[in-house]
Design a protein around this motif. Structure first.
Motif, PDB file in Angstrom:
ATOM      1  N   SER A 290      14.503   2.768   1.084  1.00 28.44           N
ATOM      2  CA  SER A 290      14.328   3.100   2.380  1.00 28.44           C
ATOM      3  C   SER A 290      15.678   4.718   2.505  1.00 28.44           C
ATOM      4  CB  SER A 290      13.719   3.135   3.160  1.00 28.44           C
ATOM      5  OG  SER A 290      14.746   1.657   3.829  1.00 28.44           O
ATOM      6  N   HIS A 291      16.348   3.593   2.467  1.00 27.28           N
ATOM      7  CA  HIS A 291      18.082   3.595   2.925  1.00 27.28           C
ATOM      8  C   HIS A 291      17.832   5.559   2.286  1.00 27.28           C
ATOM      9  CE1 HIS A 291      19.549   1.080   4.803  1.00 27.28           C
ATOM     10  NE2 HIS A 291      19.819  -0.005   4.122  1.00 27.28           N
ATOM     11  N   VAL A 292      17.557   5.406   0.892  1.00 26.31           N
ATOM     12  CA  VAL A 292      17.604   6.987   0.333  1.00 26.31           C
ATOM     13  C   VAL A 292      16.639   7.600   0.401  1.00 26.31           C
ATOM     14  CG1 VAL A 292      16.818   7.504  -2.735  1.00 26.31           C
ATOM     15  CG2 VAL A 292      18.307   5.704  -2.499  1.00 26.31           C
TER      16      VAL A 292
ATOM     17  N   ASP B  21      15.205  -7.769  -1.676  1.00 31.51           N
ATOM     18  CA  ASP B  21      15.546  -8.820  -2.749  1.00 31.51           C
ATOM     19  C   ASP B  21      15.681  -9.607  -2.186  1.00 31.51           C
ATOM     20  OD1 ASP B  21      14.662  -7.728  -5.774  1.00 31.51           O
ATOM     21  OD2 ASP B  21      15.850  -5.807  -5.190  1.00 31.51           O
ATOM     22  N   LEU B  22      17.020 -10.046  -1.701  1.00 30.18           N
ATOM     23  CA  LEU B  22      17.653 -10.491  -0.731  1.00 30.18           C
ATOM     24  C   LEU B  22      16.816 -11.238   0.082  1.00 30.18           C
ATOM     25  CD1 LEU B  22      21.299  -9.480  -1.329  1.00 30.18           C
ATOM     26  CD2 LEU B  22      20.398 -11.308  -2.534  1.00 30.18           C
ATOM     27  N   ALA B  23      16.150 -10.261   1.187  1.00 38.56           N
ATOM     28  CA  ALA B  23      15.580 -10.523   2.063  1.00 38.56           C
ATOM     29  C   ALA B  23      13.888 -11.477   1.730  1.00 38.56           C
ATOM     30  CB  ALA B  23      14.778  -9.377   3.502  1.00 38.56           C
ATOM     31  N   LYS B  24      13.617 -11.361   0.743  1.00 39.52           N
ATOM     32  CA  LYS B  24      12.417 -11.956  -0.108  1.00 39.52           C
ATOM     33  C   LYS B  24      13.094 -13.629  -0.032  1.00 39.52           C
ATOM     34  CE  LYS B  24       9.656  -7.727  -0.519  1.00 39.52           C
ATOM     35  NZ  LYS B  24       8.972  -8.480   0.917  1.00 39.52           N
ATOM     36  N   GLY B  25      13.761 -13.355  -0.293  1.00 36.76           N
ATOM     37  CA  GLY B  25      15.101 -15.004  -1.002  1.00 36.76           C
ATOM     38  C   GLY B  25      15.145 -14.896  -2.131  1.00 36.76           C
ATOM     39  N   LYS B  26      15.360 -13.449  -3.091  1.00 37.87           N
ATOM     40  CA  LYS B  26      16.471 -13.530  -4.159  1.00 37.87           C
ATOM     41  C   LYS B  26      17.339 -13.686  -4.305  1.00 37.87           C
ATOM     42  CE  LYS B  26      11.983 -12.567  -7.152  1.00 37.87           C
ATOM     43  NZ  LYS B  26      11.770 -13.566  -7.706  1.00 37.87           N
ATOM     44  N   SER B  27      18.164 -14.620  -4.803  1.00 39.40           N
ATOM     45  CA  SER B  27      19.890 -15.120  -5.112  1.00 39.40           C
ATOM     46  C   SER B  27      20.357 -13.612  -5.270  1.00 39.40           C
ATOM     47  CB  SER B  27      19.902 -16.094  -6.131  1.00 39.40           C
ATOM     48  OG  SER B  27      19.982 -16.050  -7.756  1.00 39.40           O
TER      49      SER B  27
ATOM     50  N   SER C 162       0.698  -0.842   0.094  1.00 37.12           N
ATOM     51  CA  SER C 162      -0.241  -0.051   0.066  1.00 37.12           C
ATOM     52  C   SER C 162       0.837   1.735   0.245  1.00 37.12           C
ATOM     53  CB  SER C 162      -0.993   0.110   1.590  1.00 37.12           C
ATOM     54  OG  SER C 162      -1.986   0.906   1.566  1.00 37.12           O
ATOM     55  N   PHE C 163       1.509   0.887   1.124  1.00 37.69           N
ATOM     56  CA  PHE C 163       2.756   2.242   1.024  1.00 37.69           C
ATOM     57  C   PHE C 163       3.900   2.578  -0.290  1.00 37.69           C
ATOM     58  CE2 PHE C 163       6.936   4.253   1.991  1.00 37.69           C
ATOM     59  CZ  PHE C 163       6.962   5.337   1.669  1.00 37.69           C
ATOM     60  N   ARG C 164       3.685   1.242  -1.093  1.00 33.67           N
ATOM     61  CA  ARG C 164       4.230   1.869  -2.083  1.00 33.67           C
ATOM     62  C   ARG C 164       4.125   1.809  -3.512  1.00 33.67           C
ATOM     63  NH1 ARG C 164       7.429  -4.282  -3.245  1.00 33.67           N
ATOM     64  NH2 ARG C 164       7.885  -3.573  -4.855  1.00 33.67           N
ATOM     65  N   LEU C 165       2.636   1.996  -3.768  1.00 35.35           N
ATOM     66  CA  LEU C 165       1.809   2.805  -4.935  1.00 35.35           C
ATOM     67  C   LEU C 165       1.535   3.292  -4.094  1.00 35.35           C
ATOM     68  CD1 LEU C 165      -0.581  -0.674  -4.642  1.00 35.35           C
ATOM     69  CD2 LEU C 165       1.327  -0.312  -6.557  1.00 35.35           C
ATOM     70  N   GLN C 166       0.998   3.845  -2.834  1.00 33.41           N
ATOM     71  CA  GLN C 166       1.156   5.749  -2.591  1.00 33.41           C
ATOM     72  C   GLN C 166       2.508   6.415  -2.936  1.00 33.41           C
ATOM     73  OE1 GLN C 166      -2.052   7.065  -1.655  1.00 33.41           O
ATOM     74  NE2 GLN C 166      -2.736   5.471  -1.760  1.00 33.41           N
TER      75      GLN C 166
ATOM     76  N   ILE D 116      11.738   5.391  -2.704  1.00 31.12           N
ATOM     77  CA  ILE D 116      10.544   4.156  -2.605  1.00 31.12           C
ATOM     78  C   ILE D 116      11.044   2.961  -0.686  1.00 31.12           C
ATOM     79  CG2 ILE D 116       8.660   2.926  -2.471  1.00 31.12           C
ATOM     80  CD1 ILE D 116       8.053   4.724  -5.536  1.00 31.12           C
ATOM     81  N   GLY D 117      10.382   3.121   0.102  1.00 27.77           N
ATOM     82  CA  GLY D 117      11.375   2.242   1.042  1.00 27.77           C
ATOM     83  C   GLY D 117      10.063   0.945   0.590  1.00 27.77           C
ATOM     84  N   SER D 118      10.777  -0.210   1.715  1.00 28.79           N
ATOM     85  CA  SER D 118      10.937  -1.425   0.294  1.00 28.79           C
ATOM     86  C   SER D 118      10.960  -2.033  -0.880  1.00 28.79           C
ATOM     87  CB  SER D 118       9.538  -2.263   1.035  1.00 28.79           C
ATOM     88  OG  SER D 118       9.071  -2.168   2.408  1.00 28.79           O
ATOM     89  N   ASP D 119      11.748  -0.698  -1.811  1.00 28.70           N
ATOM     90  CA  ASP D 119      11.273  -1.115  -2.947  1.00 28.70           C
ATOM     91  C   ASP D 119      12.428  -2.573  -3.721  1.00 28.70           C
ATOM     92  OD1 ASP D 119      10.318  -0.684  -5.322  1.00 28.70           O
ATOM     93  OD2 ASP D 119      11.446   1.402  -6.273  1.00 28.70           O
TER      94      ASP D 119
END
Length: 234
Positions: free
Chosen positions: A68-70, A120-126, A43-47, A89-92
């Motif tokens: 979010s770092h940016v 991406d890495l936190a969500k399991g991407k390689s 929701s936040f990212r879309l807004q 954008i946070g969590s992008d």
């Protein structure tokens, strides 16, 4: 008459009981939705994305884009260049950044600074996935503005784990950063090593995070700003 009254009361009680159960189920689902970090994140990212798309890009001489770092830093004020545009954008994630490039790059954009990959890495991407995507990102940016300078930041150190596992992120970050370095070298981009300035394989230096072992505090941003200053001032 009494029979009818009793029957009516029974029916009302059944209806009230069913309705209460139904409302409770709906309320419970809503609470779970609002308590779900993924729902809130999306929701936040879309807004935020909708807001950034409405901003003009004709004077985007220097764009810093990422997660979010940016977003959590006042780049233009800190570096003294009002033409630096914050498009964090946070969590992008990296595909989200690629998708947003046409909205932020214009004919006037001279420098694109990118910081992305930890989500991406936190969500399991390689790391291999990010290697493929960072090359795609560089090429898309240059297709939109052939003379643009693309600056790739290393992913910051953290002692956090891949979500839902006991797998540490640190080895994945180190491997991905090496992919980023080579991708920049092979695709006429610039690689900025912030990882070694902020910490090591054990995570962020405790001086540079606010307590979550992931984001930067004021001292951490000061270190990062120093590394990026040559590109923010252009």
């Amino acid at each position: 008459m009494r029979v009818l009254l009793a029957l009516s009361l029974l029916i009302n009680l059944i209806f009230i009981s069913w309705n209460y159960k139904r409302v409770s189920e709906i309320a419970s689902r809503k609470v779970k939705e609002y308590a779900n970090p993924d729902w809130e994140t999306v929701s936040f990212r879309l807004q935020r994305d909708a807001l950034l798309k409405r901003l003009p890009n004709h004077n985007n001489q220097v764009v810093i884009i990422g997660n979010s770092h940016v977003q959590y830093f006042e780049w233009a004020e800190a570096c003294g260049n009002p033409n630096v545009k914050n498009r964090g954008i946070g969590s992008d994630v990296i595909q989200g950044v690629i998708n947003r490039l046409p909205d932020v790059i214009s004919d006037s954009t001279r420098t694109l600074i990118i910081e992305v990959g930890i989500n991406d890495l936190a969500k399991g991407k390689s790391p291999e996935y990010l290697n493929e995507k960072i090359v795609q990102l560089i090429r898309v940016a240059k297709s939109l503005q052939p003379s643009i300078k693309v600056v790739i930041n290393s992913i910051f150190p953290t002692s956090n784990l891949v979500q839902g596992t006991k797998q540490p992120l640190s080895p994945l970050i180190i491997k991905t950063n090496e992919f980023y370095r080579k991708a920049a070298e092979q695709n006429d981009a610039v690689y900025v090593d912030v990882f070694s300035k902020l910490g090591d394989e054990n995570g962020l230096n405790e001086k540079y995070h606010p307590g979550d072992f992931l984001h930067l505090n004021a001292d951490g941003y000061e270190v990062w700003l120093k590394e990026l200053m040559p590109y923010l001032k252009q």
